[in-house]
Enzyme design. Structure first.
Site, PDB file in Angstrom:
ATOM      1  N   ASP A   7     -40.719  26.026 -13.222  1.00 34.42           N
ATOM      2  CA  ASP A   7     -41.552  27.084 -13.769  1.00 34.42           C
ATOM      3  C   ASP A   7     -41.823  28.121 -12.681  1.00 34.42           C
ATOM      4  O   ASP A   7     -42.121  27.776 -11.532  1.00 34.42           O
ATOM      5  CB  ASP A   7     -42.875  26.495 -14.272  1.00 34.42           C
ATOM      6  CG  ASP A   7     -43.621  27.441 -15.177  1.00 34.42           C
ATOM      7  OD1 ASP A   7     -43.176  27.626 -16.322  1.00 34.42           O
ATOM      8  OD2 ASP A   7     -44.640  27.985 -14.736  1.00 34.42           O
ATOM      9  N   GLU A  44     -36.821  29.233 -14.077  1.00 33.72           N
ATOM     10  CA  GLU A  44     -37.431  30.389 -14.709  1.00 33.72           C
ATOM     11  C   GLU A  44     -37.411  31.463 -13.628  1.00 33.72           C
ATOM     12  O   GLU A  44     -38.177  31.405 -12.663  1.00 33.72           O
ATOM     13  CB  GLU A  44     -38.853  30.072 -15.161  1.00 33.72           C
ATOM     14  CG  GLU A  44     -39.499  31.214 -15.913  1.00 33.72           C
ATOM     15  CD  GLU A  44     -40.941  30.898 -16.282  1.00 33.72           C
ATOM     16  OE1 GLU A  44     -41.336  31.180 -17.428  1.00 33.72           O
ATOM     17  OE2 GLU A  44     -41.681  30.385 -15.426  1.00 33.72           O
TER      18      GLU A  44
END
Length: 229
Positions: A7, A44
């Protein structure tokens, strides 16, 4: 465990001074680590401070979530003009965004339209705006630009034509995603899934707002990503 998704993975590219590195050591250690040779490694490729790095991660092992794919396809399906060239690139693997190594390995483009953050696909065709009042922040949390279109009626449809259009839009999204070059990321629902709560920041809601409603699989078999079994 099949692998790892990082993330806000662009954080790994920042040095001790907070600036992005040309050859970030953590990223390259993961790329070259023999124990991770058979693991899925997905970034990401942006972070909360605005570092946007689509196409910057090494292309042999790293995959990247393609945020430009998400945005361009959302705009295209809801009818925004002037996107033919961009959409053609997204369908073909986004070689205009990826590095040369990634272009040679198109499986590194992780295509997606919805994910754990933001609107569900149901919300995407049912609402023009977010409604996060239940989160206790006066609807200030969550992104404001969802690139969504309610198909002519906000929220639950009373017009059968609006409902039919929404179902068709869901199938349009699904067809484009599955026919695009790259690895498709299918979030937990097509039309079934989270109820119509239009909360695009539901991380703090451990209730019907964020739970999967399995009854909708039977109620909407024509637009569900799941089936019995």
């Amino acid at each position: 465990m099949d692998g790892f998704r990082f993330d806000e993975g662009s954080i790994l590219s920042r040095g001790e001074d907070g600036l992005p590195c040309d050859h970030p050591p953590v990223v390259w250690q993961i790329e070259l680590d023999e124990e991770l040779a058979n693991s899925k490694v997905i970034a990401e490729a942006w972070d909360a401070a605005g570092l946007y790095q689509i196409g910057h991660f090494p292309g042999d092992r790293w995959s990247e979530w393609n945020g430009r794919y998400r945005d361009d396809i959302r705009r295209f399906v809801k009818g925004d003009p002037g996107l033919i060239g961009s959409v053609a690139s997204r369908l073909a693997g986004s070689s205009d965004l990826l590095s040369s190594a990634q272009s040679a390995n198109r499986s590194t483009a992780s295509t997606f339209i919805t994910c754990h953050d933001g609107f569900t696909l149901n919300d995407l065709v049912s609402y023009n705006g977010k409604h996060n009042e239940a989160n206790g922040e006066n609807n200030r949390d969550g992104i404001n630009d969802n690139l969504s279109w309610n198909c002519g009626e906000e929220g639950d449809a009373t017009d059968p034509a609006v409902e039919a259009l929404r179902n068709r839009q869901i199938r349009n999204f699904a067809a484009i995603l599955l026919l695009s070059r790259g690895v498709p990321c299918l979030w937990r629902e097509m039309r079934s899934g989270a109820p119509r709560t239009v909360n695009n920041n539901a991380y703090c809601q451990d209730n019907e707002v964020s739970w999967f409603d399995w009854n909708l699989v039977d109620e909407r078999p024509d637009c569900s990503a799941s089936g019995k079994g």
